[in-house]
Structures are given as C-alpha cells and as structure tokens.
Design a protein around this motif. Structure first.
Motif, PDB file in Angstrom:
ATOM      1  N   VAL A  85      -5.188   2.337  14.398  1.00 43.34           N
ATOM      2  CA  VAL A  85      -3.920   1.113  14.577  1.00 43.34           C
ATOM      3  C   VAL A  85      -4.221   0.295  13.391  1.00 43.34           C
ATOM      4  CG1 VAL A  85      -3.388  -0.501  16.176  1.00 43.34           C
ATOM      5  CG2 VAL A  85      -3.752   1.681  16.955  1.00 43.34           C
ATOM      6  N   ALA A  86      -5.456  -0.035  13.258  1.00 42.60           N
ATOM      7  CA  ALA A  86      -6.013  -1.354  12.298  1.00 42.60           C
ATOM      8  C   ALA A  86      -5.613  -1.086  11.074  1.00 42.60           C
ATOM      9  CB  ALA A  86      -7.257  -1.528  12.419  1.00 42.60           C
ATOM     10  N   GLU A  87      -5.417   0.200  10.384  1.00 44.84           N
ATOM     11  CA  GLU A  87      -5.496   0.346   8.994  1.00 44.84           C
ATOM     12  C   GLU A  87      -3.811   0.984   8.396  1.00 44.84           C
ATOM     13  OE1 GLU A  87      -8.181   3.548   7.963  1.00 44.84           O
ATOM     14  OE2 GLU A  87      -9.439   2.511   9.162  1.00 44.84           O
ATOM     15  N   SER A  88      -2.856   0.715   9.579  1.00 42.92           N
ATOM     16  CA  SER A  88      -1.469   1.142   8.829  1.00 42.92           C
ATOM     17  C   SER A  88      -0.434  -0.243   9.350  1.00 42.92           C
ATOM     18  CB  SER A  88      -1.084   2.379   9.494  1.00 42.92           C
ATOM     19  OG  SER A  88      -0.776   1.979  10.829  1.00 42.92           O
ATOM     20  N   ILE A  89       0.417  -0.311   8.384  1.00 45.07           N
ATOM     21  CA  ILE A  89       1.586  -1.231   8.728  1.00 45.07           C
ATOM     22  C   ILE A  89       2.190  -0.912  10.075  1.00 45.07           C
ATOM     23  CG2 ILE A  89       3.413   0.245   7.553  1.00 45.07           C
ATOM     24  CD1 ILE A  89       4.543  -2.338   6.662  1.00 45.07           C
ATOM     25  N   LEU A  90       2.136   0.150  10.596  1.00 43.68           N
ATOM     26  CA  LEU A  90       2.646   0.467  11.996  1.00 43.68           C
ATOM     27  C   LEU A  90       1.770  -0.177  13.031  1.00 43.68           C
ATOM     28  CD1 LEU A  90       3.506   3.898  11.105  1.00 43.68           C
ATOM     29  CD2 LEU A  90       5.055   2.694  12.473  1.00 43.68           C
ATOM     30  N   GLY A  91       0.504   0.016  12.840  1.00 37.92           N
ATOM     31  CA  GLY A  91      -0.467  -0.728  13.757  1.00 37.92           C
ATOM     32  C   GLY A  91      -0.226  -2.176  13.686  1.00 37.92           C
ATOM     33  N   ALA A  92       0.078  -2.675  12.380  1.00 40.46           N
ATOM     34  CA  ALA A  92       0.051  -4.079  12.397  1.00 40.46           C
ATOM     35  C   ALA A  92       1.277  -4.761  13.193  1.00 40.46           C
ATOM     36  CB  ALA A  92       0.298  -4.664  10.773  1.00 40.46           C
ATOM     37  N   LEU A 138       6.301   2.471  18.870  1.00 38.68           N
ATOM     38  CA  LEU A 138       6.647   2.028  17.373  1.00 38.68           C
ATOM     39  C   LEU A 138       7.700   2.747  16.781  1.00 38.68           C
ATOM     40  CD1 LEU A 138       3.007   1.095  16.624  1.00 38.68           C
ATOM     41  CD2 LEU A 138       4.668  -0.713  16.491  1.00 38.68           C
ATOM     42  N   LEU A 139       8.571   2.306  16.048  1.00 38.64           N
ATOM     43  CA  LEU A 139       9.495   2.971  15.298  1.00 38.64           C
ATOM     44  C   LEU A 139       9.696   2.623  14.145  1.00 38.64           C
ATOM     45  CD1 LEU A 139      11.900   4.962  15.837  1.00 38.64           C
ATOM     46  CD2 LEU A 139      13.512   3.268  16.077  1.00 38.64           C
ATOM     47  N   ALA A 140       9.370   3.775  12.991  1.00 42.11           N
ATOM     48  CA  ALA A 140       9.236   3.304  11.595  1.00 42.11           C
ATOM     49  C   ALA A 140      10.497   4.043  10.885  1.00 42.11           C
ATOM     50  CB  ALA A 140       8.153   3.625  10.978  1.00 42.11           C
ATOM     51  N   PHE A 141      11.124   3.464   9.986  1.00 42.57           N
ATOM     52  CA  PHE A 141      12.027   4.060   8.972  1.00 42.57           C
ATOM     53  C   PHE A 141      11.677   4.153   7.549  1.00 42.57           C
ATOM     54  CE2 PHE A 141      14.619   2.642  12.650  1.00 42.57           C
ATOM     55  CZ  PHE A 141      15.308   3.659  13.084  1.00 42.57           C
ATOM     56  N   GLY A 142      11.768   5.092   6.716  1.00 36.94           N
ATOM     57  CA  GLY A 142      11.235   4.817   5.437  1.00 36.94           C
ATOM     58  C   GLY A 142      12.307   5.989   4.309  1.00 36.94           C
ATOM     59  N   THR A 143      12.085   5.357   3.198  1.00 39.51           N
ATOM     60  CA  THR A 143      13.422   5.827   2.238  1.00 39.51           C
ATOM     61  C   THR A 143      12.486   5.933   0.827  1.00 39.51           C
ATOM     62  OG1 THR A 143      15.208   5.721   0.973  1.00 39.51           O
ATOM     63  CG2 THR A 143      14.155   3.800   1.713  1.00 39.51           C
ATOM     64  N   ARG A 144      12.793   7.295   0.116  1.00 37.16           N
ATOM     65  CA  ARG A 144      12.396   7.218  -1.235  1.00 37.16           C
ATOM     66  C   ARG A 144      13.629   7.276  -2.173  1.00 37.16           C
ATOM     67  NH1 ARG A 144      10.360  12.543   1.034  1.00 37.16           N
ATOM     68  NH2 ARG A 144       8.131  12.460   1.099  1.00 37.16           N
ATOM     69  N   GLN A 145      14.629   6.809  -1.764  1.00 34.07           N
ATOM     70  CA  GLN A 145      15.742   6.666  -2.521  1.00 34.07           C
ATOM     71  C   GLN A 145      16.256   5.006  -2.815  1.00 34.07           C
ATOM     72  OE1 GLN A 145      19.133   8.528  -0.490  1.00 34.07           O
ATOM     73  NE2 GLN A 145      17.971   9.324   0.906  1.00 34.07           N
ATOM     74  N   ARG A 146      15.575   4.231  -2.367  1.00 37.27           N
ATOM     75  CA  ARG A 146      15.962   2.754  -2.634  1.00 37.27           C
ATOM     76  C   ARG A 146      14.619   2.078  -2.253  1.00 37.27           C
ATOM     77  NH1 ARG A 146      19.736   1.242   1.985  1.00 37.27           N
ATOM     78  NH2 ARG A 146      19.966  -0.519   0.826  1.00 37.27           N
ATOM     79  N   SER A 147      14.303   1.150  -3.214  1.00 42.42           N
ATOM     80  CA  SER A 147      13.155  -0.058  -3.099  1.00 42.42           C
ATOM     81  C   SER A 147      13.284  -1.016  -2.038  1.00 42.42           C
ATOM     82  CB  SER A 147      12.583  -0.336  -4.337  1.00 42.42           C
ATOM     83  OG  SER A 147      13.757  -1.099  -5.085  1.00 42.42           O
ATOM     84  N   SER A 148      14.274  -1.361  -1.585  1.00 42.04           N
ATOM     85  CA  SER A 148      14.659  -2.570  -0.769  1.00 42.04           C
ATOM     86  C   SER A 148      15.865  -2.271   0.252  1.00 42.04           C
ATOM     87  CB  SER A 148      14.875  -3.754  -1.555  1.00 42.04           C
ATOM     88  OG  SER A 148      15.997  -3.761  -2.194  1.00 42.04           O
ATOM     89  N   PHE A 149      15.865  -3.076   1.241  1.00 40.44           N
ATOM     90  CA  PHE A 149      16.852  -3.110   2.461  1.00 40.44           C
ATOM     91  C   PHE A 149      17.621  -4.367   2.248  1.00 40.44           C
ATOM     92  CE2 PHE A 149      13.536  -0.435   4.418  1.00 40.44           C
ATOM     93  CZ  PHE A 149      14.220   0.881   4.184  1.00 40.44           C
ATOM     94  N   ALA A 150      18.826  -4.463   2.597  1.00 40.24           N
ATOM     95  CA  ALA A 150      19.810  -5.899   2.615  1.00 40.24           C
ATOM     96  C   ALA A 150      19.366  -6.383   3.996  1.00 40.24           C
ATOM     97  CB  ALA A 150      21.216  -5.621   2.646  1.00 40.24           C
TER      98      ALA A 150
END
Ligand code: ADP
Length: 431
Positions: A85-92, A138-150
């Motif tokens: 838990v302590a070592e990932s952005i999801l845990g944070a 916790l719910l996480a979404f990720g992409t390799r196609q773009r570097s930011s979200f609007a």
C-alpha cells in the motif's frame, strides 16, 4: 477561418465528452457482474486509455490485491497482482482518500510511479472509491498513448469511479440485507420448530392427562351407580341429591375428557386424504340428529348438489357434526331452528356454509370462539364443553383449508369451512 474551425472542433469535442459523461452517469450497470469493466469499455476509446485496474480495499492489509482489470498484457500484469500500500500511487490515493493524477510519467522520478514507468505508461489516474466516508476500493486508469489528461477527461474518469462506488455500495447493502433476511428466516424457522415442539409436548401431555383421568372417573361413576342401585333405601333425599350431583358432574367431566381427547387426537394422528362426498357426510350426520330435529321441530334445507372435497372423511364428519349440533343448540328458547346448508366453488376450493336462525354472535366475540374452552354462554342455558369449534378450526387447518363465521347478535349465524376441491388436490395424500 482557422479560428472558426478550431472553435467548431472544440465544440464537437465538448459535445462528445458531454455525451460520454451522460452515458457514464445514466447507463445502468446494475446487473453487470463487472461494472468496472463495462465502464472502462465505455470510456477507453474516447479517452485513449489502455487499461484499468480495480483493487478492493482491505483495511487490515498492508497490501493491495488486484480484483479485476483489463488492457494489461500478462507479463506486465504480474507486478500489479499485489502491491505494498505504502509504495504505490494507488496506495497513496487510498490512504489520503483523494484522487491522484500522474502525467509525464517517464520523466517523473516519483518512486510511487516506478511500476507504471516500467511498463511505459505515460499518464495514469487513480481514484478512491468512497461511500459515506468508507473506502470500498481503488480504481486506476492508464495510457501509453498520451502524456496528460484534460480536466474534463479527468472528470469523466472520476464520474466512472463515482458510478462504480454507488454500484458497489448498493451491492453491499443488498448483500447485507440478504444476509439479514436469511438470518431472520433461519431464526423464524428455529423459533417455529421450538414452538411446534413445545406445542407437541403440550398436546402429548394433555393427551396423557386426559387419558389417565378417565380411569379414576370410571371408578367414581361405577361406585356412584353401585350406591344408587344397592343403597338407595339407606340414603335420605339429601344423600340421593348429593349422589345425583356427583354422577352429573362425573358425566360432564367424561364428556369434557372425551372432547379433549378428540381434539388432541386430531393434532397427533396422521390423516389420509381422499375424495370425500360432503353430501353423504351431511346425510349421515342428519340421520344422527334425527330425533333432535323432530323434538325441536327444526327444519334443515340442503341445497344440492354439493361438490366433493379432498380431505379426511372422519374429520369432516366430526366438523360437520359440531357445526350442525351448534346450529340446533344455539337458538332462543321457544324458537324452532331453521338451518340451511349449501356450498359454492371458489377456484380450487369448496366453501360449505351452515346457516342458522339462532342467537347470533357479537362481532367482538367471533374471533374467540374457535379457541379451546371458549364459550360465550353459561352451561346452564346452553350445555357444551367449548371444544367443538376448536376441532373444526384444527381439522380445517390440517386439511389446508380455512374456516370463519359471519354473524350479528340476534340475527343468526353463518359458519363456513373452505376445503380443497376434490380434483384440485389429487397430488396430496397425507398430513
Ligand atoms: P360448545 O358448543 O361446546 O359450547 P363450541 O366450540 O362448539 O363449544 O362453540 C364455542 C362457543 O361459540 C359456544 O359456546 C357459543 O357461545 C358460540 N357458538 C358456537 N356456535 C354458535 C352458533 N351457531 N350460534 C351462536 N353461538 C355459537
């Protein structure tokens, strides 16, 4: 011109995102076994997302355990199965109970993004699933196609998380309710079984007491009779009067015990069901009452035909005897009883009614009279034991029927019993 096209593009984009947001918020995912996967399918293409990860929150655990996912190939997935838990952005996101958005991940040096960086994720967003202050997952979404979200794209991902939270919360509440219902059901069944056992013990006790009382009673009656026969001359009038009272009391007690045993037997014995002719039963009973009918100048009108029912013949005879006997008995002095007996089919049942022109029963007393020993009149005016209608109620219940009365004081009564129609119940054999 270029400016106008850019405004139009921007408007179209906003329109698309707005439609998407509406779908996320309004589409029903309630019956979907994996609503998080359905939500991801809805938004992944328009937002150019590659994967989602869903972790149920386990408050006692220091690790996150992957619940469901889509879009990550097997080799990459292994690292996400279980995270400290302590070592990932999801845990944070879970610990701080706030959404976390990570952009330009390859350029970041944040150790909490190491896992994402290792699989070339460019941007990710993690949302705590919070219901009434309680973290469900916790719910996480990720992409390799773009570097930011609007910001409006983050809003859509967040709306998905909110939608998922409300579905999970609803499911939990339903499960808790279901558990509670099952517990309640179990408790009701246990209590019913206990009650049944107690009632069976009571009935067995009542049966054996009634049975045992008959022997000393026989002795009282026998010796009283012997006294009358052998010592009549020795007794003065007072003595004879006392003796007759003893005999009358013993007689009454014998009737009472007999009725109690009948009632008790009805609850304990196995009843074999068959097709029973109510007409034949009524004719038999009226034969038994023939002398009484003549003596009381009673008239009995039977409206034939009367359909056959499915039940236990001897119990039906007993119940009809009690109803007819009451109809002949509970009339004002000097009034000739007028009895009407008829039946009507009601769906799969037959309702048999016995109507009299007797003293009637006040509405507030009508529910009582089917109980054991419930009598509304003194034995001096109308003799009886108060068990007749209890036998009717128990007999009818054992045959899967119903009973009732419609009456008013001084206006006569209509007692009815409802039993399964003969053909309607061919499957049932015994109870
Ligand atoms: P019993 O006839 O031995 O008194 P029942 O159980 O048959 O006992 O009836 C209970 C009571 O219900 C009776 O004592 C009487 O007060 C009332 N009752 C029953 N049948 C009638 C009827 N046809 N008309 C008026 N009262 C009745």
């Amino acid at each position: 011109m270029e400016n106008r096209r850019s405004v139009e593009r921007s408007y179209e984009r906003s329109q698309r995102l707005f439609d998407l947001l509406t779908q996320v918020a309004c589409q029903s995912f309630h019956l979907d076994p994996h609503p998080e996967a359905a939500l991801f399918r809805l938004i992944c293409e328009p937002l150019r997302l590659d994967f989602y990860l869903h972790y149920p929150w386990q408050p006692e655990s220091h690790r996150l355990w992957l619940g469901s996912h889509a879009g990550l190939p097997e080799p990459a997935l292994a690292a996400f199965e279980s995270l400290p838990v302590a070592e990932s952005i999801l845990g944070a996101a879970g610990l701080e109970q706030t959404p976390k958005v990570a952009e330009n991940v390859p350029a970041s040096t944040d150790p909490q993004l190491n896992l994402f960086r290792a699989i070339q994720v460019q941007a990710a967003a993690c949302f705590p699933l919070l219901a009434d202050g309680e973290l469900l997952g916790l719910l996480a979404f990720g992409t390799r196609q773009r570097s930011s979200f609007a910001p409006d794209e983050v809003a859509i991902m967040q709306a998905s998380a909110v939608q998922l939270t409300s579905l999970l919360h609803r499911r939990r509440t339903e499960e808790a309710l279901c558990d509670l219902t099952q517990q309640l059901d179990l408790r009701v069944r246990e209590r019913t079984a206990q009650l049944l056992e107690t009632s069976e013990q009571m009935e067995a006790f009542c049966y054996s007491i009634s049975h045992d009382l008959r022997a000393p009673l026989r002795t009282i009656r026998g010796f009283s009779q012997a006294l009358v026969e052998d010592y009549a001359e020795v007794l003065d009038d007072n003595g004879k009067d006392y003796l007759h009272r003893v005999m009358a009391g013993a007689e009454k007690m014998d009737t009472l015990i007999h009725d109690l045993l009948e009632y008790s037997r009805l609850g304990r014995s196995t009843l074999t069901f068959e097709s029973v002719s109510l007409e034949a039963s009524i004719d038999r009973i009226l034969q038994q009452f023939a002398d009484d009918i003549v003596m009381k100048q009673a008239t009995v009108a039977i409206e034939r035909p009367i359909p056959q029912v499915h039940g236990h013949g001897p119990t039906i005879d007993q119940m009809l005897t009690n109803l007819v006997s009451n109809a002949l008995k509970f009339v004002p002095a000097g009034v000739a009883p007028r009895i009407r007996i008829w039946a009507a089919e009601q769906g799969d049942s037959v309702r048999l009614s016995v109507e009299d022109n007797g003293i009637g029963i006040a509405p507030e007393n009508q529910h009582k009279i089917f109980g054991v020993f419930e009598r509304l009149h003194g034995v001096d005016i109308y003799p009886g034991t108060g068990i007749g209608l209890a036998i009717v109620a128990k007999g009818v219940a054992r045959m899967g029927g119903r009973t009732g009365v419609e009456s008013a004081l001084g206006q006569g009564s209509r007692f009815w019993i409802e039993l399964p129609r003969a053909n309607a119940e061919s499957g049932r054999v015994a109870a």
